[in-house]
Write an enzyme that holds these catalytic residues in place. Structure first.
Site, mmCIF file in Angstrom:
data_model
loop_
_atom_site.group_PDB
_atom_site.id
_atom_site.type_symbol
_atom_site.label_atom_id
_atom_site.label_comp_id
_atom_site.label_asym_id
_atom_site.label_seq_id
_atom_site.Cartn_x
_atom_site.Cartn_y
_atom_site.Cartn_z
ATOM 1 C CB SER A 162 43.476 39.291 39.624
ATOM 2 O OG SER A 162 42.389 39.771 38.961
ATOM 3 N N GLY B 248 42.535 43.546 41.912
ATOM 4 C CA GLY B 248 41.210 44.434 41.888
ATOM 5 C C GLY B 248 41.492 45.382 40.410
ATOM 6 N N GLY B 249 42.161 44.393 39.534
ATOM 7 C CA GLY B 249 42.547 45.383 38.204
ATOM 8 C C GLY B 249 43.757 46.581 38.732
#
Length: 562
Positions: free
Chosen positions: A225, A139-140
């Site tokens: 991510s 989710g960054g």
């Protein structure tokens, strides 16, 4: 063309095989489900009540630090206070404050400022001292939670004999607003609170995980991510260093993070947007968290990070964004630039990316035209980023993919640019360091499901690997008894691909050397043969993969020196 597909609904599909309630083909046979029973464990802070099911025990919403709201906003968390009696650990804890519909847990509470909770999945609360795998959610640095259904840890724990831990931690403005130069020592480290929270969670794990069947001195950190970027930051943090032994950076190569100068510029923009000055900035401490979130969302319009400028990865957000800050204290140096950080020299590392990352970004960016490109359309897109180099890029990729469509080439090119180049650079610099080994991989299993509104398959897109590394690839049953496939699709081969990935990852967690029965030996990366493991239902170790493409990118992207 706008993408009308609901990202939240789509990601929920991928959470199949959850909580150990589905029987998994080829692994679990003859297992009978039963009603979960209560299980109480005493920690250093008090007793916790979890649930014991067939082959695993879960504890959810476990506090690992004190308040980060009120007087503690933007500061280190308050100390966790012991409690009397037995505290329920039966439900996920609150995620960090974030935009709506960005978390994917089952019965997950609303985001809240006080969000420092973790979840534990373990085969048994005994004295077995199993490897511990602490996963950092994606989710960054602005969204997500440790309760996402896709990364439910039950199957990984019970089938592969590890203890799984996932945390919630501060995100966005509340986790990464740089205030060191504004308010001084009391707020030193404010630009790194989100990753500092994870370091504090690792300390909690060190102090308590033995009571949950884990080994406090055999801990692996990993994440995908944004979670990969968080793992990159932790890899260079003195506060985290005593509490983990190895790491895996998955589709999130954070080589470099934000400079104090750039972080300070973001802070100045925030104050301006809120009508504040340095003299009145203390009002940030009294504003409702929802007002700060609104300001954060407005601030994001000021700048975006570039994914195509260099080999240096995607860790640093631009002006208006939030990410860790190389502040000289909490995060003293960039993790892998200009070299691999010295503090983790002797800690083994996995690093890699998915072959078709860009499919995800095009799909959720509303760019459905990317899935029906012509040759002219591909060239036009490349010219916007690379000008006269467009023809050279296309011919280089065409030479190794003669049957590829223009869309296939586009996906390959931008998957390398977004995640591949930084991953390779991390492997190179870790290998050059001459310490513990580094292992490079590509996740290559192809889902046959189609991008909604197109005839193009999801393939090995960004985030596809999450369900595989947690063995959550089984279908779920619909109301009428039919199978509902998750994001991994319906092909039987997905189970073998998932077993292979889980075996490699859990063996690495146990020993620092990844291995999987019936699959190739995974050799450490070196600068001569450059081996890369391709993860699929049948894995393959490929020497010097993407050699011609990487040579071209080095010539185009690396600074010219005289």
């Amino acid at each position: 063309m706008k993408n009308h597909y609901n990202r939240r609904q789509f990601l929920r599909l991928s959470g199949s095989g959850l909580s150990g309630l589905a029987l998994l083909p080829g692994i679990v046979s003859g297992m009978k489900s039963s009603v979960p029973t209560e299980r109480v464990v005493e920690t250093a802070y008090g007793k916790l009540k979890g649930l014991q099911s067939d082959g695993f025990v879960t504890f959810k919403g476990v506090p690992y630090a004190g308040s980060v709201s009120g007087a503690n906003r933007f500061k280190r968390p308050a100390e966790l206070k012991p409690w009397a009696g037995v505290r329920d650990a039966l439900q996920l804890g609150n995620p960090s404050i974030q935009a709506p519909n960005q978390t994917y847990g089952i019965n997950e509470p609303d985001p809240a400022e006080d969000c420092l909770f973790l979840n534990i999945w373990t085969p048994a609360c005994d004295s077995a001292k199993r490897p511990v795998m602490v996963y950092n959610h994606g989710g960054g640095f602005v969204s997500g939670s440790g309760g996402s259904a896709m990364q439910d840890g039950a199957n990984l724990a019970r089938l592969f004999n590890v203890v799984v831990v996932e945390t919630n931690h501060r995100l966005g403005l509340l986790g990464f607003l740089y205030l060191d130069e504004l308010w001084g020592d009391e707020f030193a480290g404010s630009g790194n609170r989100g990753v500092q929270d994870i370091a504090i969670a690792l300390k909690w794990v060190n102090e308590n995980i033995e009571r949950f069947g884990g080994d406090p001195y055999n801990v692996m950190i990993h994440g995908e991510s944004g979670g990969g970027m968080k793992t990159s930051a932790l890899y260079a943090m003195p506060e985290a260093a005593p509490y983990f032994n190895r790491a895996s950076i998955e589709s999130g190569p954070g080589l470099k993070f934000k400079s104090p100068e750039l972080a300070a510029e973001t802070t100045e923009l925030l104050l301006s947007d809120l009508g504040l000055t340095k003299a009145t900035a203390h009002k940030l401490l009294q504003m409702p968290a929802v007002q700060l979130l609104e300001a954060q969302l407005q601030l994001s319009k000021h700048g975006m990070r570039s994914l195509v400028s260099s080999f240096e990865g995607i860790g640093a957000s631009g002006v208006g964004g939030f990410s860790p800050v190389v502040d000289g204290t909490v995060l003293p140096v960039h993790p892998f630039s200009p070299a691999a950080c010295e503090i983790s020299k002797n800690k083994p590392l996995l690093v890699g990316w998915n072959e078709d990352e860009q499919i995800f970004f095009s799909m959720f960016g509303g760019d459905l035209d990317a899935f029906k490109l012509t040759n002219d359309g591909l060239k036009s897109r490349l010219e916007k980023n690379f000008g006269d180099e467009a023809d050279r890029i296309i011919s280089t990729y065409r030479a190794t993919r003669p049957e590829a469509s223009p869309t296939d080439l586009y996906i390959a090119i931008y998957s390398m640019l977004s995640m591949g180049l930084g991953s390779v650079r991390i492997a190179e610099r870790k290998s050059e360091q001459g310490g513990a080994p580094v292992y490079l991989y590509n996740f290559g299993y192809k889902s046959e499901l189609k991008v909604p509104g197109t005839d193009y398959e999801l393939g090995s897109m960004h985030a596809m690997d999450i369900a595989f590394k947690f063995y959550n690839v089984a279908a779920t049953k619909g109301p009428n008894g039919t199978d509902i496939p998750g994001m991994a699709g319906s092909r039987e081969e997905r189970f073998q691909a998932s077993r292979n990935m889980c075996n490699y990852w859990t063996s690495f967690a146990a020993s620092g050397e990844p291995s999987a029965e019936g699959q190739p030996q995974w050799k450490p990366y070196d600068l001569n043969t450059r081996p890369t493991m391709r993860i699929d239902s049948q894995c393959a170790l490929i020497d010097d993969r993407y050699a011609s493409e990487l040579a071209m990118w080095r010539e185009i992207l690396e600074p010219k020196t005289n």
